[in-house]
Design a protein around this motif. Sequence first.
Motif, PDB file in Angstrom:
ATOM      1  N   LYS A   1      30.234  31.193  22.529  1.00  0.00           N
ATOM      2  CA  LYS A   1      29.891  30.121  23.473  1.00  0.00           C
ATOM      3  C   LYS A   1      29.908  30.233  24.726  1.00  0.00           C
ATOM      4  O   LYS A   1      29.878  29.165  25.672  1.00  0.00           O
ATOM      5  CB  LYS A   1      30.900  29.009  22.743  1.00  0.00           C
ATOM      6  CG  LYS A   1      30.502  28.470  21.503  1.00  0.00           C
ATOM      7  CD  LYS A   1      31.162  27.408  21.040  1.00  0.00           C
ATOM      8  CE  LYS A   1      30.591  26.815  19.393  1.00  0.00           C
ATOM      9  NZ  LYS A   1      31.106  28.110  18.549  1.00  0.00           N
ATOM     10  N   GLU A   2      29.915  31.245  25.276  1.00  0.00           N
ATOM     11  CA  GLU A   2      30.053  31.750  26.824  1.00  0.00           C
ATOM     12  C   GLU A   2      28.510  31.803  27.272  1.00  0.00           C
ATOM     13  O   GLU A   2      27.738  32.438  26.548  1.00  0.00           O
ATOM     14  CB  GLU A   2      30.538  32.891  27.005  1.00  0.00           C
ATOM     15  CG  GLU A   2      30.884  33.259  28.573  1.00  0.00           C
ATOM     16  CD  GLU A   2      31.848  34.415  28.850  1.00  0.00           C
ATOM     17  OE1 GLU A   2      32.469  34.647  29.849  1.00  0.00           O
ATOM     18  OE2 GLU A   2      31.918  35.363  28.005  1.00  0.00           O
ATOM     19  N   PHE A   3      28.279  31.293  28.431  1.00  0.00           N
ATOM     20  CA  PHE A   3      26.937  31.299  29.250  1.00  0.00           C
ATOM     21  C   PHE A   3      26.893  32.482  30.101  1.00  0.00           C
ATOM     22  O   PHE A   3      27.657  32.234  31.163  1.00  0.00           O
ATOM     23  CB  PHE A   3      26.586  30.217  29.781  1.00  0.00           C
ATOM     24  CG  PHE A   3      25.020  30.060  29.881  1.00  0.00           C
ATOM     25  CD1 PHE A   3      24.486  30.924  30.759  1.00  0.00           C
ATOM     26  CD2 PHE A   3      24.361  29.066  29.853  1.00  0.00           C
ATOM     27  CE1 PHE A   3      23.190  30.736  31.280  1.00  0.00           C
ATOM     28  CE2 PHE A   3      23.053  28.787  29.960  1.00  0.00           C
ATOM     29  CZ  PHE A   3      22.238  29.931  30.944  1.00  0.00           C
TER      30      PHE A   3
ATOM     31  N   LYS B   1      22.137  25.222  28.245  1.00  0.00           N
ATOM     32  CA  LYS B   1      23.596  25.202  28.727  1.00  0.00           C
ATOM     33  C   LYS B   1      24.392  24.288  27.619  1.00  0.00           C
ATOM     34  O   LYS B   1      25.494  24.273  27.447  1.00  0.00           O
ATOM     35  CB  LYS B   1      23.751  24.584  30.190  1.00  0.00           C
ATOM     36  CG  LYS B   1      25.177  24.231  30.554  1.00  0.00           C
ATOM     37  CD  LYS B   1      25.965  25.670  30.626  1.00  0.00           C
ATOM     38  CE  LYS B   1      27.415  25.341  31.359  1.00  0.00           C
ATOM     39  NZ  LYS B   1      28.021  26.471  31.628  1.00  0.00           N
TER      40      LYS B   1
ATOM     41  N   THR C   1      26.481  30.961  21.942  1.00  0.00           N
ATOM     42  CA  THR C   1      26.723  32.291  22.806  1.00  0.00           C
ATOM     43  C   THR C   1      25.022  32.210  23.464  1.00  0.00           C
ATOM     44  O   THR C   1      24.215  32.613  23.057  1.00  0.00           O
ATOM     45  CB  THR C   1      27.154  33.466  22.472  1.00  0.00           C
ATOM     46  OG1 THR C   1      28.424  32.877  21.568  1.00  0.00           O
ATOM     47  CG2 THR C   1      27.335  34.346  23.475  1.00  0.00           C
ATOM     48  N   VAL C   2      25.212  32.537  25.191  1.00  0.00           N
ATOM     49  CA  VAL C   2      23.829  32.603  25.610  1.00  0.00           C
ATOM     50  C   VAL C   2      24.128  33.927  26.719  1.00  0.00           C
ATOM     51  O   VAL C   2      25.281  34.040  27.488  1.00  0.00           O
ATOM     52  CB  VAL C   2      23.449  31.344  26.489  1.00  0.00           C
ATOM     53  CG1 VAL C   2      22.182  31.478  27.250  1.00  0.00           C
ATOM     54  CG2 VAL C   2      23.517  30.006  25.525  1.00  0.00           C
TER      55      VAL C   2
ATOM     56  N   SER D   1      21.801  35.651  29.461  1.00  0.00           N
ATOM     57  CA  SER D   1      20.409  35.607  29.907  1.00  0.00           C
ATOM     58  C   SER D   1      20.331  36.418  31.491  1.00  0.00           C
ATOM     59  O   SER D   1      21.266  36.121  32.030  1.00  0.00           O
ATOM     60  CB  SER D   1      20.254  33.897  30.488  1.00  0.00           C
ATOM     61  OG  SER D   1      19.117  33.772  31.069  1.00  0.00           O
TER      62      SER D   1
ATOM     63  N   TYR E   1      24.551  27.080  36.341  1.00  0.00           N
ATOM     64  CA  TYR E   1      24.741  27.066  34.668  1.00  0.00           C
ATOM     65  C   TYR E   1      25.777  28.259  34.046  1.00  0.00           C
ATOM     66  O   TYR E   1      25.897  28.063  32.923  1.00  0.00           O
ATOM     67  CB  TYR E   1      23.216  27.232  34.190  1.00  0.00           C
ATOM     68  CG  TYR E   1      22.263  26.056  34.554  1.00  0.00           C
ATOM     69  CD1 TYR E   1      22.598  25.019  33.856  1.00  0.00           C
ATOM     70  CD2 TYR E   1      21.532  26.135  35.584  1.00  0.00           C
ATOM     71  CE1 TYR E   1      21.598  23.886  34.092  1.00  0.00           C
ATOM     72  CE2 TYR E   1      20.775  24.932  35.875  1.00  0.00           C
ATOM     73  CZ  TYR E   1      21.089  23.860  35.131  1.00  0.00           C
ATOM     74  OH  TYR E   1      20.234  22.462  35.375  1.00  0.00           O
ATOM     75  N   CYS E   2      25.998  29.439  34.712  1.00  0.00           N
ATOM     76  CA  CYS E   2      26.552  30.623  34.128  1.00  0.00           C
ATOM     77  C   CYS E   2      28.216  30.411  34.211  1.00  0.00           C
ATOM     78  O   CYS E   2      28.718  29.855  35.099  1.00  0.00           O
ATOM     79  CB  CYS E   2      26.324  31.894  34.659  1.00  0.00           C
ATOM     80  SG  CYS E   2      24.605  32.209  34.693  1.00  0.00           S
ATOM     81  N   ASP E   3      29.062  30.389  33.070  1.00  0.00           N
ATOM     82  CA  ASP E   3      30.210  30.619  33.171  1.00  0.00           C
ATOM     83  C   ASP E   3      30.711  31.936  33.750  1.00  0.00           C
ATOM     84  O   ASP E   3      31.830  31.879  34.524  1.00  0.00           O
ATOM     85  CB  ASP E   3      30.876  30.508  31.610  1.00  0.00           C
ATOM     86  CG  ASP E   3      30.417  29.420  30.900  1.00  0.00           C
ATOM     87  OD1 ASP E   3      30.425  28.253  31.439  1.00  0.00           O
ATOM     88  OD2 ASP E   3      29.824  29.320  29.917  1.00  0.00           O
TER      89      ASP E   3
END
Length: 253
Positions: A28-30, A182, A187-188, A190, A201-203
């Motif tokens: 679930k991390e971006f 988001k 999990t993303v 990109s 938007y990113c972790d």
Amino acid sequence: MNIQTNDIQVAFGSKAILHDISLDIRDKEFVGIIGPNGSGKSTFLKCLYRVLQPNGGKIFFDGTELSDLSHRDTALKMAVVAQHSTVNFDFSVLEMVLMGRSPYKGLLDRDQLDDYEIARYALGQVGLSDFESRNFNTLSGGEQQRVILARALAQRTECLVLDEPTNHLDIKYQLELMTIVKRLDATVVSAIHDLNLAAIYCDRIIALKDGHIVCSGTPQDVLSSDTIRHIYGVSAMVQTLPDGRLNIIYNME
């Protein structure tokens, strides 16, 4: 879904594109992948979604080596929004989105009521509910990109891979698309061209240059003036806004 890559190497002939890329992407991390054109961002993503076979190294999904998964099993775990989508047939928008349901089907299975409900819900998420009967090839590039995102959303996977997903989109839809992604319980990973979008938007951000990982960390860790100059060769001022987010302003020299 957790993704782990160990020493991924890709070369085309004598030209090395990726050098020993090792990452641990948490559930679930971006994660945003940044870097200039030719840095290896798209090549790395193509290794994740099995368009390219690395010359060396291994990829694991939740501890299972990717090569041990069937392509159908991969499609049940990962959906993809690629940079370019060329369709040579006259599919309607709804038919395009329903393709996201294909991993759940046998060879001769037909779409059921729940498939249509999922597809129409996905079109609503991207603001295209009124477009379902339109021919996909008649849409603008930005509209097509939103349909491809809807197809990925209809796939309902644990992971979403996006290759510069905001290409062709105006500012409103860039923000809407990234906000939709988001909010997913997934999990993303990109590739992102716009560093301000990455900052919002990113972790975590992975910075690539010439096929090497230059640095990795939170947007505050990675998006410094020095790092931007090193990676892109441009001067930038990085401001911290009152809410803690970053704002990047490029300077002409």
